[in-house]
Design a protein around this motif. Structure first.
Motif, PDB file in Angstrom:
ATOM      1  N   GLU A 151       0.837  -1.208   0.000  1.00 31.15           N
ATOM      2  CA  GLU A 151       0.000   0.000   0.000  1.00 31.15           C
ATOM      3  C   GLU A 151       0.869   1.255   0.000  1.00 31.15           C
ATOM      4  O   GLU A 151       0.560   2.246  -0.679  1.00 31.15           O
ATOM      5  CB  GLU A 151      -0.924   0.000   1.218  1.00 31.15           C
ATOM      6  N   TRP A 152       1.967   1.203   0.763  1.00 27.15           N
ATOM      7  CA  TRP A 152       2.889   2.345   0.805  1.00 27.15           C
ATOM      8  C   TRP A 152       3.526   2.582  -0.568  1.00 27.15           C
ATOM      9  O   TRP A 152       3.609   3.721  -1.034  1.00 27.15           O
ATOM     10  CB  TRP A 152       3.960   2.090   1.851  1.00 27.15           C
ATOM     11  N   LEU A 153       3.930   1.513  -1.221  1.00 28.05           N
ATOM     12  CA  LEU A 153       4.523   1.634  -2.552  1.00 28.05           C
ATOM     13  C   LEU A 153       3.518   2.194  -3.551  1.00 28.05           C
ATOM     14  O   LEU A 153       3.866   3.033  -4.391  1.00 28.05           O
ATOM     15  CB  LEU A 153       5.024   0.271  -3.025  1.00 28.05           C
ATOM     16  N   GLU A 154       2.274   1.731  -3.465  1.00 24.05           N
ATOM     17  CA  GLU A 154       1.241   2.248  -4.370  1.00 24.05           C
ATOM     18  C   GLU A 154       0.990   3.729  -4.122  1.00 24.05           C
ATOM     19  O   GLU A 154       0.829   4.513  -5.072  1.00 24.05           O
ATOM     20  CB  GLU A 154      -0.046   1.444  -4.177  1.00 24.05           C
ATOM     21  N   GLY A 155       0.980   4.122  -2.842  1.00 27.28           N
ATOM     22  CA  GLY A 155       0.787   5.529  -2.520  1.00 27.28           C
ATOM     23  C   GLY A 155       1.951   6.388  -2.980  1.00 27.28           C
ATOM     24  O   GLY A 155       1.759   7.490  -3.511  1.00 27.28           O
ATOM     25  N   LEU A 156       3.164   5.889  -2.796  1.00 26.59           N
ATOM     26  CA  LEU A 156       4.353   6.615  -3.247  1.00 26.59           C
ATOM     27  C   LEU A 156       4.352   6.754  -4.763  1.00 26.59           C
ATOM     28  O   LEU A 156       4.626   7.836  -5.303  1.00 26.59           O
ATOM     29  CB  LEU A 156       5.607   5.884  -2.774  1.00 26.59           C
ATOM     30  N   LYS A 157       4.014   5.675  -5.458  1.00 28.15           N
ATOM     31  CA  LYS A 157       3.959   5.736  -6.918  1.00 28.15           C
ATOM     32  C   LYS A 157       2.919   6.756  -7.379  1.00 28.15           C
ATOM     33  O   LYS A 157       3.166   7.531  -8.324  1.00 28.15           O
ATOM     34  CB  LYS A 157       3.627   4.354  -7.484  1.00 28.15           C
ATOM     35  N   ALA A 158       1.778   6.801  -6.713  1.00 26.03           N
ATOM     36  CA  ALA A 158       0.716   7.736  -7.090  1.00 26.03           C
ATOM     37  C   ALA A 158       1.144   9.183  -6.902  1.00 26.03           C
ATOM     38  O   ALA A 158       0.579  10.095  -7.531  1.00 26.03           O
ATOM     39  CB  ALA A 158      -0.541   7.451  -6.267  1.00 26.03           C
ATOM     40  N   ASN A 159       2.148   9.402  -6.048  1.00 26.08           N
ATOM     41  CA  ASN A 159       2.601  10.767  -5.762  1.00 26.08           C
ATOM     42  C   ASN A 159       3.764  11.218  -6.641  1.00 26.08           C
ATOM     43  O   ASN A 159       4.233  12.357  -6.516  1.00 26.08           O
ATOM     44  CB  ASN A 159       3.015  10.882  -4.292  1.00 26.08           C
ATOM     45  N   LEU A 160       4.230  10.348  -7.556  1.00 21.20           N
ATOM     46  CA  LEU A 160       5.382  10.708  -8.378  1.00 21.20           C
ATOM     47  C   LEU A 160       5.025  11.798  -9.389  1.00 21.20           C
ATOM     48  O   LEU A 160       3.946  11.786  -9.997  1.00 21.20           O
ATOM     49  CB  LEU A 160       5.904   9.476  -9.117  1.00 21.20           C
ATOM     50  N   ALA A 161       5.971  12.698  -9.563  1.00 20.99           N
ATOM     51  CA  ALA A 161       5.785  13.778 -10.533  1.00 20.99           C
ATOM     52  C   ALA A 161       6.139  13.326 -11.940  1.00 20.99           C
ATOM     53  O   ALA A 161       5.718  13.954 -12.916  1.00 20.99           O
ATOM     54  CB  ALA A 161       6.657  14.978 -10.146  1.00 20.99           C
ATOM     55  N   ARG A 162       6.910  12.255 -12.050  1.00 24.45           N
ATOM     56  CA  ARG A 162       7.343  11.744 -13.348  1.00 24.45           C
ATOM     57  C   ARG A 162       7.759  10.294 -13.171  1.00 24.45           C
ATOM     58  O   ARG A 162       7.938   9.807 -12.046  1.00 24.45           O
ATOM     59  CB  ARG A 162       8.515  12.565 -13.888  1.00 24.45           C
ATOM     60  N   LYS A 163       7.923   9.596 -14.264  1.00 23.32           N
ATOM     61  CA  LYS A 163       8.377   8.213 -14.221  1.00 23.32           C
ATOM     62  C   LYS A 163       9.769   8.155 -13.595  1.00 23.32           C
ATOM     63  O   LYS A 163      10.625   9.006 -13.865  1.00 23.32           O
ATOM     64  CB  LYS A 163       8.429   7.660 -15.647  1.00 23.32           C
ATOM     65  N   PRO A 164      10.026   7.178 -12.719  1.00 20.82           N
ATOM     66  CA  PRO A 164      11.363   7.066 -12.106  1.00 20.82           C
ATOM     67  C   PRO A 164      12.458   7.041 -13.161  1.00 20.82           C
ATOM     68  O   PRO A 164      12.359   6.314 -14.162  1.00 20.82           O
ATOM     69  CB  PRO A 164      11.288   5.741 -11.347  1.00 20.82           C
ATOM     70  N   GLN A 165      13.517   7.837 -12.932  1.00 20.50           N
ATOM     71  CA  GLN A 165      14.580   7.975 -13.923  1.00 20.50           C
ATOM     72  C   GLN A 165      15.808   8.619 -13.292  1.00 20.50           C
ATOM     73  O   GLN A 165      15.715   9.254 -12.243  1.00 20.50           O
ATOM     74  CB  GLN A 165      14.109   8.842 -15.093  1.00 20.50           C
ATOM     75  N   GLY A 166      16.946   8.471 -13.972  1.00 16.36           N
ATOM     76  CA  GLY A 166      18.165   9.154 -13.557  1.00 16.36           C
ATOM     77  C   GLY A 166      18.753   8.625 -12.263  1.00 16.36           C
ATOM     78  O   GLY A 166      18.325   7.611 -11.725  1.00 16.36           O
ATOM     79  N   ASN A 167      19.761   9.350 -11.749  1.00 15.87           N
ATOM     80  CA  ASN A 167      20.392   8.983 -10.491  1.00 15.87           C
ATOM     81  C   ASN A 167      19.910   9.929  -9.391  1.00 15.87           C
ATOM     82  O   ASN A 167      19.008  10.742  -9.608  1.00 15.87           O
ATOM     83  CB  ASN A 167      21.917   9.018 -10.631  1.00 15.87           C
ATOM     84  N   ASP A 168      20.505   9.836  -8.217  1.00 10.42           N
ATOM     85  CA  ASP A 168      20.044  10.675  -7.110  1.00 10.42           C
ATOM     86  C   ASP A 168      20.280  12.161  -7.368  1.00 10.42           C
ATOM     87  O   ASP A 168      19.474  13.014  -6.972  1.00 10.42           O
ATOM     88  CB  ASP A 168      20.742  10.260  -5.811  1.00 10.42           C
ATOM     89  N   ARG A 169      21.379  12.494  -8.027  1.00 13.89           N
ATOM     90  CA  ARG A 169      21.638  13.908  -8.329  1.00 13.89           C
ATOM     91  C   ARG A 169      20.567  14.466  -9.276  1.00 13.89           C
ATOM     92  O   ARG A 169      20.180  15.643  -9.156  1.00 13.89           O
ATOM     93  CB  ARG A 169      23.021  14.077  -8.956  1.00 13.89           C
ATOM     94  N   ALA A 170      20.116  13.641 -10.211  1.00  9.80           N
ATOM     95  CA  ALA A 170      19.092  14.091 -11.161  1.00  9.80           C
ATOM     96  C   ALA A 170      17.799  14.475 -10.453  1.00  9.80           C
ATOM     97  O   ALA A 170      17.057  15.344 -10.939  1.00  9.80           O
ATOM     98  CB  ALA A 170      18.826  12.997 -12.191  1.00  9.80           C
ATOM     99  N   GLN A 171      17.535  13.858  -9.308  1.00 15.17           N
ATOM    100  CA  GLN A 171      16.317  14.197  -8.572  1.00 15.17           C
ATOM    101  C   GLN A 171      16.438  15.584  -7.936  1.00 15.17           C
ATOM    102  O   GLN A 171      15.462  16.346  -7.888  1.00 15.17           O
ATOM    103  CB  GLN A 171      16.041  13.137  -7.495  1.00 15.17           C
TER     104      GLN A 171
END
Length: 333
Positions: free
Chosen positions: A178-198
């Motif tokens: 449920e936490w993963l689904e909630g986190l995914k729903a809150n994403l501004a964009r598809k997961p990408q790049g490295n930590d600096r890119a965020q």
């Protein structure tokens, strides 16, 4: 690097070397290891030969078998350390020095790897758009108020898999999903790049929060091209409900073949010494773990935190279940 007399005495007391060399396979960058290997050679006369690898360490050790020249492996992330142990290419090491320098939660229960420094998996938050008090737990990241405001790298990256494993340690599978689904729903964009890119995305206004490792903030602040990104974000140290802030680790293990075992043990004990840990931690903006050691002043300026006290091998055991849940919710989709 200047070593304390006590550290030099411990190295000398280990006895004469069988051969004046030790061979290391490493996933870490040359510029991070060189100060340590140079200091070890200066103190002992033992030359350090390093093979820098980008991948395939386990496969290489398995292929080489008893003929492997490697004495030690040096890597980051509990998943990589546990994979090396589970592959049967390491051996247990008994050492009072290592036990004294490395707290129990940061070493393998079977003494097959020993931690050297840690990094926290934290939240980068926009200085302009986020009140730091709004994010105090990892669970907060699934709150619908953050819909369209979070960035992260791939959910299947080892850093994020370890974080999900930690969530699973503190919660059951249903709650973690449920936490993963909630986190995914809150994403501004598809997961990408490295930590600096965020962090760059926060600076650019694409998102307000991001997951990342602490040391990237230090790396960005020392890079003229990335300092502006770093200056746009605060470092927040969330905790798990009923737990602490999630940490991952860099560590060392002795190979099963270890042709220069005596020298390898000397180097392991040296790397675990407070002096060596502080030098390495300062070079990479990480946290030394030996009793009485301190992080770099810049790292300390980000604030203190209460580390999760789970033994990292417990998280490694949960990694397959964590990865399965990440894939079940199609986190990267």
């Amino acid at each position: 690097m200047r070593l304390a007399p006590a550290t030099l005495a411990l190295i000398a007391a280990a006895g004469p070397a069988l051969a004046q060399e030790v061979n290391l396979y490493s996933y870490r960058q040359p510029e991070l290891l060189a100060p340590l290997t140079d200091a070890f050679t200066e103190a002992t006369g033992i030359e350090v030969n390093v093979a820098y690898l980008s991948s395939g360490m386990v496969e290489r050790l398995q292929a080489e078998g008893d003929r492997s020249p490697a004495d030690l492996v040096f890597t980051v992330d509990i998943s990589r350390l546990s994979a090396i142990v589970n592959a049967g290419v390491t051996q247990p090491v008994e050492s009072e020095v290592l036990e004294e320098n490395v707290p129990e939660q940061y070493r393998d229960p079977g003494n097959e790897w020993f931690g050297l420094t840690t990094r926290a998996r934290i939240v980068y938050a926009s200085k302009d758009r986020v009140d730091p008090l709004e994010v105090t737990t990892y669970e907060d990241l699934a709150d619908p108020k953050w819909k369209g405001r979070i960035c992260t790298r791939s959910g299947t990256h080892p850093y994020n898999v370890a974080l999900v494993a930690a969530h699973l340690y503190h919660h059951n599978e249903e709650e973690t999903k449920e936490w993963l689904e909630g986190l995914k729903a809150n994403l501004a964009r598809k997961p990408q790049g490295n930590d600096r890119a965020q962090v760059k995305a926060i600076w650019a206004g694409e998102c307000d929060l991001a997951l990342g490792n602490t040391y990237y903030m230090g790396k960005m602040l020392e890079d003229p091209e990335q300092k502006e990104w770093a200056d746009s974000a605060n470092v927040l140290f969330p905790v798990f409900e009923g737990g602490g802030t999630h940490e991952n680790i860099s560590g060392v293990a002795m190979t099963k073949s270890a042709p220069n075992r005596e020298n390898a043990l000397k180097m392991m004990e040296f790397l675990s010494s407070p002096e060596a840990q502080e030098v390495y931690a300062h070079a990479n903006y990480e946290y030394p773990i030996a009793p009485g050691t301190e992080a770099d002043e810049l790292v300390q300026s980000w604030g203190s935190f209460e580390a999760d006290d789970v033994n990292l091998m417990d998280l490694a055991d949960l990694r397959p279940d964590a990865l399965r849940l990440i894939e079940e919710v199609d986190f990267d989709g």
